[in-house]
Design an enzyme around this catalytic site. Structure first.
Site, mmCIF file in Angstrom:
data_model
loop_
_atom_site.group_PDB
_atom_site.id
_atom_site.type_symbol
_atom_site.label_atom_id
_atom_site.label_comp_id
_atom_site.label_asym_id
_atom_site.label_seq_id
_atom_site.Cartn_x
_atom_site.Cartn_y
_atom_site.Cartn_z
ATOM 1 N N ASP A 140 28.687 29.712 51.517
ATOM 2 C CA ASP A 140 28.971 30.899 50.707
ATOM 3 C C ASP A 140 28.321 32.108 51.365
ATOM 4 O O ASP A 140 27.108 32.235 51.386
ATOM 5 C CB ASP A 140 28.423 30.690 49.289
ATOM 6 C CG ASP A 140 28.867 31.777 48.323
ATOM 7 O OD1 ASP A 140 29.197 32.889 48.784
ATOM 8 O OD2 ASP A 140 28.872 31.523 47.105
ATOM 9 N N SER B 103 30.243 33.507 40.117
ATOM 10 C CA SER B 103 29.782 34.693 40.840
ATOM 11 C C SER B 103 29.125 35.681 39.868
ATOM 12 O O SER B 103 28.166 35.335 39.184
ATOM 13 C CB SER B 103 30.961 35.322 41.584
ATOM 14 O OG SER B 103 30.537 36.306 42.488
ATOM 15 N N HIS C 242 32.884 30.948 48.947
ATOM 16 C CA HIS C 242 32.413 31.524 47.682
ATOM 17 C C HIS C 242 33.280 31.144 46.480
ATOM 18 O O HIS C 242 32.786 31.130 45.354
ATOM 19 C CB HIS C 242 32.361 33.047 47.812
ATOM 20 C CG HIS C 242 31.827 33.745 46.601
ATOM 21 N ND1 HIS C 242 30.552 33.525 46.099
ATOM 22 C CD2 HIS C 242 32.405 34.657 45.756
ATOM 23 C CE1 HIS C 242 30.363 34.273 45.031
ATOM 24 N NE2 HIS C 242 31.464 34.969 44.803
#
Length: 375
Positions: free
Chosen positions: A309, A222, A348
């Site tokens: 995601d 991320s 995610h």
């Protein structure tokens, strides 16, 4: 009927009935009037509430952020959002990480970085090793994975801990880092792009000095992919590249990541979106232009992204992959893009659950080692 003299006709019941009918009609009219009034009040109040909501959403919030750009720093890093709370970082065994050392590095006299060093499974012994032995084991030819997490939380995040276990079972050393302002690292307050990148560089240098011939990989997730990509660019440019780079759920640049985030959905058609909100990011010198940095990363790249995601859309991961491909030459390492079907529900941060992940990582690491041996 004939009336007797002096006899009166009784009309009271008829009059009472007429009065009752009139009263009932008046009552109905009054109720209808009250109902119409209440409906009008409800509609007016609802309209006012909707107007107030739209004013706050499209006027107050943009103006507030535009005039106070530091707010977006907190949104980007979310370092004050801690989960799980009240973590005793000195006891990683509470998270099932038994062969793990908790320690701290000091990039400067005002900073402290909290780190967990998780040993490969086969190096786990009982009784536990003393702390100095952990450093010695870094040079024993086991691959080393430095993990740079995303925003919010700490190195004790549940999905992060699960990934450490996967990597340890694959015989990797894992060094999980909390940047300044995260977990028990300091100083507290507002991180910056340069600050977290410098923290990552410091940890990498610490590992490289002790790794001997052990290959060192860097893994970002991320927001951590922005940090990892920039660190990799600098290391490659300086002639001290890692063995390989792994990017999990990445974005191409922070501007498009902000526009694609679910929190930006209400502002999708806001005409001054970039001026009022997005420009506040660059006003704080936060760019994370991974699509530019990745062009200078010469080592093998592994990019992984789940189709479902909703935090960082897979389209941004695809753009980063395409940017990496555009700069590949015969002298640079290959880039591989692995996607995970939305039906699997990894979202995610749960790619660590993929049963094929160990095989993907083994193949990537083996390829990196073979490439290194030929150079």
């Amino acid at each position: 009927m004939k009336l007797r003299r002096g006899e009166k006709i009784k009309t009271e019941p008829v009059e009472q009935q007429a009065n009752a009918t009139k009263y009932a009609n008046d009552s109905v009219k009054e109720k209808d009037s009250c109902k119409r009034y209440n409906n009008m009040c409800t509609s007016t109040c609802l309209a006012k509430l909707v107007g107030l909501f739209l004013f706050i959403l499209y006027v107050f919030i943009p103006v507030l952020i535009k005039t106070n750009p530091w707010i977006f720093v907190k949104i980007v890093f979310l370092n004050h959002v801690t989960w799980p709370p009240f973590v005793n970082f000195s006891q990683p065994n509470h998270f099932g990480l038994n062969a793990t050392r908790n320690f701290y590095l000091h990039p400067d006299e005002d900073s402290k970085l909290g780190i967990w060093h998780v040993l490969p499974t086969t190096l786990s012994v009982s009784p536990p090793l003393i702390e100095s032995h952990y450093e010695d084991l870094l040079s024993k030819n086991k691959a080393i994975m430095i993990y740079f997490h995303g925003n919010s939380g700490s190195r004790a995040g549940r999905h992060r801990v699960h990934l450490y276990k996967v990597l340890a079972n694959l015989e990797f050393h894992v060094l999980a880092v909390d940047y300044r302002g995260y977990g028990d690292s300091s100083p507290l307050g507002y991180p910056t792009e340069d600050g977290v990148v410098n923290d990552a560089r410091f940890v990498y240098n610490y590992v490289r000095e002790r790794s001997g011939n052990s290959p060192v990989f860097i893994w970002g997730h991320s927001l951590g992919t922005g940090i990892t990509t920039r660190v990799a660019k600098e290391l490659c440019s300086e002639g001290d590249p890692p063995a390989g780079v792994i990017l999990e759920s990445p974005f191409n640049n922070i501007k498009e990541a902000a526009l694609g985030h679910w929190m930006a959905w209400p502002f999708k058609y806001y005409p001054w979106l970039e001026w009022a909100l997005i420009d506040s990011i660059s006003a704080n010198n936060i760019y994370f232009t991974s699509d530019q940095s990745i062009r200078y990363v010469t080592v093998p790249l592994l990019i992984m992204h789940a189709e479902d995601d909703w935090v960082i859309p897979i389209e941004l991961g695809t753009k980063l992959y395409e940017a990496a491909l555009s700069s590949r030459t015969d002298k640079t390492g290959p880039v591989k893009f692995v996607t995970f079907n939305s039906t699997r529900g990894y979202g995610h941060k749960h790619i660590h659950m993929a049963p094929e992940l160990p095989a993907i990582l083994r193949e990537f690491v083996q390829h990196c080692l073979q490439r290194s041996s030929k150079e």
